[in-house]
Motif scaffolding. Structure first.
Motif: not given
Lengths: 327, 290
Positions: B203-210, B274-278, A128-138
Motif C-alpha cells: 500500500x505504501x508503494x501505491x501511495x508513493x505512485x499516486x 504530495x506531502x500528505x501522501x508521503x 521531502x525535497x525529493x517528493x516535490x513535483x518538478x512543476x512546483x520547482x518550475x
C-alpha cells in the motif's frame, strides 16, 4: 492413502478433481504474473520502437547532421538538435557540479555529525525535497527565484566580470533572470535529495568495525570519512550520482519554466537557451507539419538513449555495490 | 632535535585538527543549504498559494483570461485520470513484482525485467508522453483523457513493481514453507500469506505512485492536452481533459495576473497532496516496522 481410495473411489475422484483445479489455478496465477512481468518489457520495447518509428521522417531528411546543426527553423522546416543537446548537457553539468559535493556533505552530516535527535527530522525534510513535483520547482523558479537571482546575483556578477577575458564571456551580457545557469541551479536543488539519500544508504553499509578501528588509531572524523568510509562505498556513491544525472538530463517542467526557450547556443551561461525536454514540452502541441513533429520525436529518442546509457551504468554500479555487501 | 620533532608533530596535529574542523563546518553548511532551499520553496508556495485559495477553486471552472474562476474541472480531471491510472497500473505492477519476488527470483528473465523496470522508474516522463501520443493519440485521432490516464499508468507500474518486490523479499521464507507444508498450492501461499504479510508495504508503494503522478505534467501535455470546460458525461474520457499540472503550466506561463494566482493555488494544492501522501506512506512504513 491407498486404503481410503480403494474403499471409497468417489473420495479419490473428488480429491483428484480438487488437486487438478488447484493445479490449474496455480498455472493461471503463474501465467498472470509472467504476463505482467513481460508487460514491463513490452512497455520499454514499445517506447523505443515508437520513438524510432516516429523519428524516421526527420532522420531521412537530415540524417546524422541532425545532431551537429544548430539551426532550428519551423518556418523553413530546417531542424538541428545541437542547441537542445548543448542545453541539456550544460544544465546537467552545472547541476552535478553543485549537487554532488553538497549532496555528499548532507549525507555525511546525517550519518556522522548530526545530533541523534535531529537526524530523523532533517532526513525527512531532505527527502521531502525529493517528493516535490518538478512543476512546483518550475513555477517557484520562474516567479520567485529568477527575479531575485537576476537582481542580486546575475547583475553584480555580470558587471564585475565584464572586463575579465574568459569569465566575462561566460557570465557577461544582458541578464534576464531566466537562462541556462538558472536552470542548472534549480536542477541542482532537485537532484540534491537523490544524491544524499543514496549516499546515506551506502554510508550506512560501512561496517562499524572499520570505523572503530580507524578512530582507535587516532584518526579524525575527516580522515575516517575520506580515507576509510568513502573509498569503501565508492561504487555506490558514483552509482547514486549517475542516477541523479539521469534525472537531471530528463527533467522537463522545472527546466522549461526557467531556461528561456531560445534555440541558440549563447556564449554566456546567463543567456536563455533550451534543452531537449524543454523543446519538446514547449513546441510539441503547436508543431505543425510531420517533419516538425518528427524532429521533436527524434529529440525525444536522443534523450531516451542518453538517459538509458547513464541510468544503465548507474544500475550496474549500484547492483555491484549490493553484491559486495553480501560478501 | 627533540624540540624540532615535537614542533613538526605539533604542526601536523594542528593541521589535522584544522582539516577536521573545516570538514565538519562544510558538511553542516551543506545540510543547512538543503534546508534553506526547502524553506524558501515551501515558504514562497505558502505566501503566494494561500492568498489565492478560495472556496470557488473547487466550484468554478478555469476562467478565460481576465476573469475570475476556479480549478474545478482541472481538479476533477486530475483525480479521474489518476484513479484510472492507478486502477490499471496497480494490478500489473503487483503481479510483475510478485513474479520477480516469488517465481523467478534469480532467473535471467527476472534480471532483465528488474533492470528494465529500474530504467523505466527514472526514465524521463516526457518520453512516456511521446510514446502514448504515438500509441493512443495518433490512433484515436485526437487528445483524450484515456491517453492521459494511460501515460500516468505507465508511470505507476515501475513504482509499484519496485516496492512490491522489495516488500515481498522481506517476508520470511519460513512463512511460505509453513503454508506449503500444509499443502497450499503456490498461488494460495502468495495470495493468503505473502501478500498479506507485505500488505502495508505494498500500500505504501501505491501511495508513493499516486504522489508521483499527482504532480506529473510533461506526459499529460500531449496526451490529455487540457480542456477549458467541463464535460461530465460518459464520453468525458474520450475528449481532451483538463488536469491540475497542465493548467498550472499554461496559466503560469501566460501574462494574466488572475491566472497566475490560480496557478499558485493549484501548485499549493498539488504540493499539499504530495506531502500528505508521503507522510501517510511513511507512517504506514513505520507502523509495519514496530
Amino acid at each position: 492413502m491407498t486404503d481410503i481410495s480403494l474403499s471409497e473411489p468417489s473420495a479419490l475422484t473428488a480429491r483428484v478433481e480438487t488437486a487438478r483445479k488447484a493445479g490449474a489455478g496455480d498455472f493461471r496465477f503463474r501465467m498472470m504474473a509472467l504476463a505482467a512481468a513481460l508487460a514491463v518489457l513490452a512497455i520499454f520495447a514499445g517506447v523505443i520502437v515508437s520513438l524510432i518509428f516516429g523519428s524516421m521522417p526527420a532522420f531521412k531528411e537530415f540524417g546524422f547532421g541532425f545532431i551537429t546543426t544548430e539551426v532550428w527553423s519551423p518556418t523553413r522546416e530546417r531542424f538541428g538538435a545541437l542547441a537542445p543537446i548543448y542545453g541539456t548537457l550544460v544544465t546537467s553539468l552545472i547541476a552535478m557540479i553543485i549537487a554532488v559535493p553538497v549532496g555528499i556533505g548532507i549525507a555525511i552530516f546525517l550519518t556522522d555529525l548530526c545530533p541523534r535527535l535531529l537526524r530523523r527530522p532533517i532526513g525527512i525534510a531532505v527527502e521531502l525535497l525529493a517528493g516535490i513535483p518538478s512543476i512546483i520547482y518550475g513555477i517557484w523558479g520562474f516567479f520567485v527565484f529568477a527575479p531575485w537571482f537576476q537582481l542580486h546575483v546575475q547583475e553584480p556578477v555580470a558587471t564585475a566580470v565584464a572586463d575579465i577575458p574568459v569569465l566575462g564571456t561566460l557570465f557577461g551580457g544582458v541578464t534576464f533572470g531566466i537562462g541556462t545557469f538558472t536552470a542548472g541551479l534549480i536542477l541542482s536543488i532537485m537532484i540534491l535529495p537523490f544524491i544524499s539519500a543514496v549516499t546515506r544508504d551506502v554510508l550506512e553499509t560501512v561496517p562499524s568495525v572499520l570505523k572503530e578501528a580507524s578512530y582507535g588509531l587516532g584518526a579524525t572524523s575527516w580522515e575516517v570519512m575520506w580515507k576509510v568510509c568513502l573509498p569503501f562505498c565508492q561504487t555506490g556513491v558514483v552509482g547514486g550520482a549517475m542516477l541523479a544525472l539521469g534525472r537531471a538530463l530528463g527533467e522537463t517542467m522545472a527546466v522549461t519554466f526557467v531556461i528561456g526557450n531560445a534555440h541558440k547556443i549563447a556564449p554566456s551561461l546567463f543567456a536563455p537557451g533550451t534543452s531537449i525536454s524543454a523543446s519538446i514540452a514547449n513546441e510539441f502541441t503547436e508543431a505543425t507539419g510531420d517533419l516538425y513533429r518528427s524532429a521533436l520525436i527524434e529529440l525525444g529518442l536522443l534523450l531516451f538513449v542518453i538517459t538509458f546509457i547513464v541510468l544503465a551504468c548507474a544500475q550496474l554500479m549500484l547492483r555491484q555495490m549490493e553484491k559486495g555487501k553480501g560478501k | 632535535m627533540a624540540a624540532i620533532a615535537s614542533r613538526t608533530s605539533q604542526m601536523l596535529y594542528f593541521r589535522r585538527r584544522l582539516a577536521n574542523t573545516v570538514f565538519i563546518v562544510l558538511s553542516t553548511c551543506a545540510a543547512i543549504f538543503g534546508l534553506v532551499w526547502l524553506t524558501f520553496i515551501l515558504g514562497g508556495l505558502l505566501i503566494d498559494g494561500v492568498s489565492a485559495l478560495s472556496p470557488t477553486l473547487f466550484t468554478e471552472i478555469t476562467p478565460p483570461p481576465g476573469s475570475k474562476g476556479g480549478l474545478a474541472n482541472a481538479i476533477g480531471g486530475s483525480i479521474l485520470m489518476s484513479v484510472i491510472a492507478v486502477l490499471i497500473g496497480t494490478p500489473i505492477g503487483l503481479f510483475a513484482g510478485t513474479y520477480l519476488a516469488e517465481y523467478a527470483r534469480h532467473g535471467r528473465l527476472a534480471f532483465v525485467v528488474r533492470f528494465v523496470n529500474d530504467i523505466l522508474l527514472s526514465a524521463p516522463s516526457i518520453v512516456i508522453g511521446l510514446f502514448v501520443y504515438e500509441l493512443v493519440v495518433v490512433r484515436m485521432g485526437h487528445f483524450s483523457g484515456w491517453a492521459g490516464a494511460a501515460a500516468l499508468a505507465i508511470i505507476v507500474i515501475p513504482v509499484v513493481v519496485r516496492t512490491t518486490e522489495n516488500m515481498l523479499l522481506l517476508v520470511p521464507n519460513g512463512l511460505r514453507e509453513a503454508a506449503s507444508a500444509l499443502g497450499a498450492p503456490q498461488n494460495f501461499v502468495i495470495k493468503l500469506v505473502t501478500w498479506k504479510a507485505a500488505r502495508a508495504g505494498i500500500i505504501t508503494g501505491i501511495l508513493l505512485a499516486v504522489a508521483r503522478i499527482s504532480g506529473e505534467t510533461a506526459p499529460l501535455l500531449f496526451t490529455a492536452l487540457g480542456n477549458s470546460g467541463w464535460s461530465w458525461d460518459a464520453n468525458a474520457m474520450n475528449q481532451p481533459m483538463a488536469s491540475l499540472p497542465a493548467v498550472i503550466y499554461t496559466f503560469a506561463t501566460g501574462p494574466y495576473e488572475d491566472q497566475h494566482a490560480l496557478a499558485w493555488a493549484g501548485a499549493l494544492l498539488i504540493t499539499a497532496t504530495v506531502l500528505v501522501l508521503s507522510i501517510l506512506a511513511r507512517l504506514l512504513e513505520n507502523k509495519k516496522r514496530t
